[in-house]
Design an enzyme around this catalytic site. Structure first.
Site, PDB file in Angstrom:
ATOM      1  N   CYS A   1      19.462 -19.069  24.335  1.00  0.00           N
ATOM      2  CA  CYS A   1      18.134 -19.295  23.943  1.00  0.00           C
ATOM      3  C   CYS A   1      17.813 -19.322  22.600  1.00  0.00           C
ATOM      4  O   CYS A   1      18.070 -18.499  22.003  1.00  0.00           O
ATOM      5  CB  CYS A   1      17.521 -18.084  24.756  1.00  0.00           C
ATOM      6  SG  CYS A   1      15.615 -18.175  24.480  1.00  0.00           S
TER       7      CYS A   1
ATOM      8  N   ASP B   1      22.349 -18.119  27.909  1.00  0.00           N
ATOM      9  CA  ASP B   1      21.854 -18.507  29.039  1.00  0.00           C
ATOM     10  C   ASP B   1      23.094 -19.317  29.938  1.00  0.00           C
ATOM     11  O   ASP B   1      23.964 -19.458  29.298  1.00  0.00           O
ATOM     12  CB  ASP B   1      20.983 -19.806  29.002  1.00  0.00           C
ATOM     13  CG  ASP B   1      19.605 -19.537  28.290  1.00  0.00           C
ATOM     14  OD1 ASP B   1      19.018 -18.332  28.780  1.00  0.00           O
ATOM     15  OD2 ASP B   1      18.891 -20.067  27.473  1.00  0.00           O
TER      16      ASP B   1
END
Lengths: 127, 127, 127, 127, 127, 127, 127, 127, 127, 127
Positions: C31, C38
């Site tokens: 992120c 992620d």
């Protein structure tokens, strides 16, 4: 050996179109190459002609015995499927008829054969 | 090595169109880059030409042996799929044929390849 | 960092159209706001150009390494999806290409992004 | 041909008992009678000896290559299972080891073989 | 690199025994041989000591960051599992603790590792 | 007709106990009363004697042919089950053997028959 | 209280159309009549304008905080749905946007509300 | 803020032991570190004392309001679980009581906490 | 009317104990109060005495006809279950016998009745 | 209002122990606090005394009407469950009886209450 004379018919009970499905889950015949047994599911779907046009239905016990008559017959999946289609079309002269045979795996390959006679009735499409 | 001469044919048993599906769940070949084995499911669907037009079907045991001939062949997924399509189209000259290969994950990536020859028959659409 | 030069191509094996799908279930990036990792599934679907037109396919291991190059890259879901679309379109100039990214929940919100290049091939519709 | 010398070991990282399970879903060997390929899932479960007792673990990539070495070997299911048990017991001298092979159907018969070395660890029972 | 100093603790809120389970579905580290990423699920189950005995619980966000610190670490599955067990036992000195790691397939092999510290609490058995 | 002389054996590959399970999903015989075909699944589980004690395993293809020899035999479910138990016990003199036959419905009644020889091995209980 | 000023935007990364879906499974607000909490799933789907036209995307963490701002707001399901649609349309001026809220049962009645802005993109229909 | 004075009781309706289970699927509180909302399922199981011993049951609507009073409370999962256990034990002085909280994932980690008071009643074991 | 004289027996084919299960999914009788039809599943499980002790098995077709004889009989579920138990125990004098009847809902109430004769055989426990 | 005089009994048909289960899926009563309807499933399980000891069974239609008599009764779940237990124990004086009520969610809380009379019969354990 396959014997279509076993098939018995009765008069269809209606002038309005309707559809019949018989699913035989315990069909067996023999591989014509190896002599080993084959096992499959035979699905018959058909729409009889109207009663006023002499429409006929297949009597269920005679259908079972007709299927049993393939038990020791050596025949390819494709030939079994077409023989059943032709015998049943000849016997009942339906508006529509469909045979689908679904064979258990042999040598890691599973097979499905489908043969139609006439067009699928509109109200039965997409099933 | 892949060998299409293994394929044996027999005359299609009917002049009326029908559709055949063979699903081989135990296909294996070799990655041409790493030499590691690949595993997949190969689905063949086709409509043979009519008997009066010299239509042919593939004999199932020979199809199995043809698939086995890829066992130690180094080949990309895409090439395997197209080779099978071309060998089978050449062998049986069908009205329609479709090959779909579904490969188990390698390096966390699962792959599916689909190759068609001719248009899907109308009464088989939507299956 | 994402590096499209890792991508290796090979000549498509056929002049007849076919469709390829690679589903990568172990994609991870970072992120750009929080620096937290992620996790998502990246599905690539495409139809290469014909061999006679210089059509190319993506070599699978290089695709995996290309995806790995996002591992420590801070990037929004939307940017990851479009970067992959653009890098792959540039690399293989396909007839059609589609990227779908499906991200595991973060803060209770699950996300799916889809980006297309060209129109879905007719024989692949409805899959 | 099956080759246990491929197996690589590394020192177990702990003196406290723990249990390892590796499930290989893409095992293939060859039937010694017909020469046809067999496909199965090979599950290995074991507890290594403690580090202070010279306990060893199997390196995963070498296990994969060891399994690959059966690819063109003609061998009964029972022999494959016992060969793997013996090779692995010899290689790592574990506290406990279990091999379970689950073979896809051949001729309509599915087979499962299980071979143990030592007693199942108490804290692993009932899993 | 794995860093147990990230772990933050807080005083357990009770003198009566209770059991805590944290299931982290997005764990990733790196294979020490190939450098390729590994993905797994890490389940932690433990019973803290009583508050009056100085019992501690692990703060969840610090546990997440501790797990993230394995992201670019090259380590065998077995070592990852034992490192987590040892770091957590050292940090919280629990009555009981269990680590189970379940790894996505690599080279067609899926792995599960389980390591315990102390005996499963009676009232937690059979869950 | 059922013919146990078809059964072929091979020497068990190990002195350490192990357990074998063969599940035949395509068994068929004939009802002795009505002459109609019966369809069932025949599961065989056994532990061979040790190699040093002359232990034998059943060769799989011969087991398949032995099962095929019941194809046109009229026999009660109970008799089929006991005949298989006795023929196999006689052929391989196992430590333990279990036959379970699971018959598709006839007249709306589904049947399961189970016959054991010897006690279930301890390490196989609860499977 | 609901606060659209929390929403943060970033420039869309592409001129080529693409579609974004965010599914928030942990939405809660308060019933304006009884003061009891409501729980629901809020799905947002949209296509941003092209980058060259100043298109914007919603930053995910700010979207989460915006949803959190409804936590103690008394509001009907219908008002919540329309407020979110209006706030988001105002913030990002998208080509297309759709809000679907799916509420857990209250008094035995489950509710779903859907509100669109603009027409569903052609290549996203039927999903 | 959590407020056990909300809890209302009524006299248990029987002297014969029985067991009550209330499963609240819409519990929410707030993370004491980040201030973000947490969502979970709170299961309460208990056996009240006999009526003749002054046994009490918890009135369901007051239990719901008691749970609602955690809505804006910053508290660790472990503390929430123990607070509920202690408040309820204090309120109804039961023969047996069990609290299990099952929390939706945060940062990719799902958590389950279980706290007991007294021994599970014999006739309730194994449920 | 129920007629146990329909039951036909045959000599059990073995001296070694074995267990038989017949599951009749199409049982129907009549409610003695309202005259409405009841539908249920009747499961019969038993171990016959050894052949040398004159053990008997129930012929399947006669069992079906015996079940059919309840078709127009007005009888409580409890009476049907006990009548079948007593008739069958009288007819075959088994080592063990168990009847379980599972009745479709009537007036929103579904019922299950179970009656045993003798103790469950040790090697059949836990099925 | 609940009315146990509606219950009708008939003499148990056997001296040998057996077990009866009635599952009523359409039970409704009223919340005594709010006046709102509650919906639940009421399961009754019992073993009647032997016929020679004057054992009684509950006639099913009268059980249904007895359950219907709760329709407009304001009563806590716990009281409903104990009232049914006591009324039925009083009516049939069974060897064993168990009532389990499973209530649909109210205010997001689902409830299950279980009350026993006597010990579960040995041959019914583990069902």
């Amino acid at each position: 050996m396959p014997d279509a004379t076993i098939l018995e018919l009765f008069e269809t009970p209606s002038d309005t179109p309707f559809v019949i499905e018989h699913i035989a889950a315990e069909f067996t015949s023999v591989c014509p190459i190896t002599g080993h047994p084959d096992f499959g599911v035979v699905s018959l779907r058909y729409e009889p002609r109207a009663a006023k046009d002499g429409g006929k239905c297949i009597e269920l016990k005679s259908l079972k015995l007709y299927y049993h008559s393939f038990r020791n017959k050596g025949s390819f999946f494709e030939a079994v499927t077409n023989t059943i289609r032709e015998d049943l079309v000849q016997a009942i002269d339906p508006v529509w008829l469909q045979i689908e045979t679904d064979w258990k795996g042999r040598g890691g390959i599973r097979s499905v054969i489908r043969a139609d006679h006439g067009a699928v009735p509109g109200h039965f499409l997409g099933r």
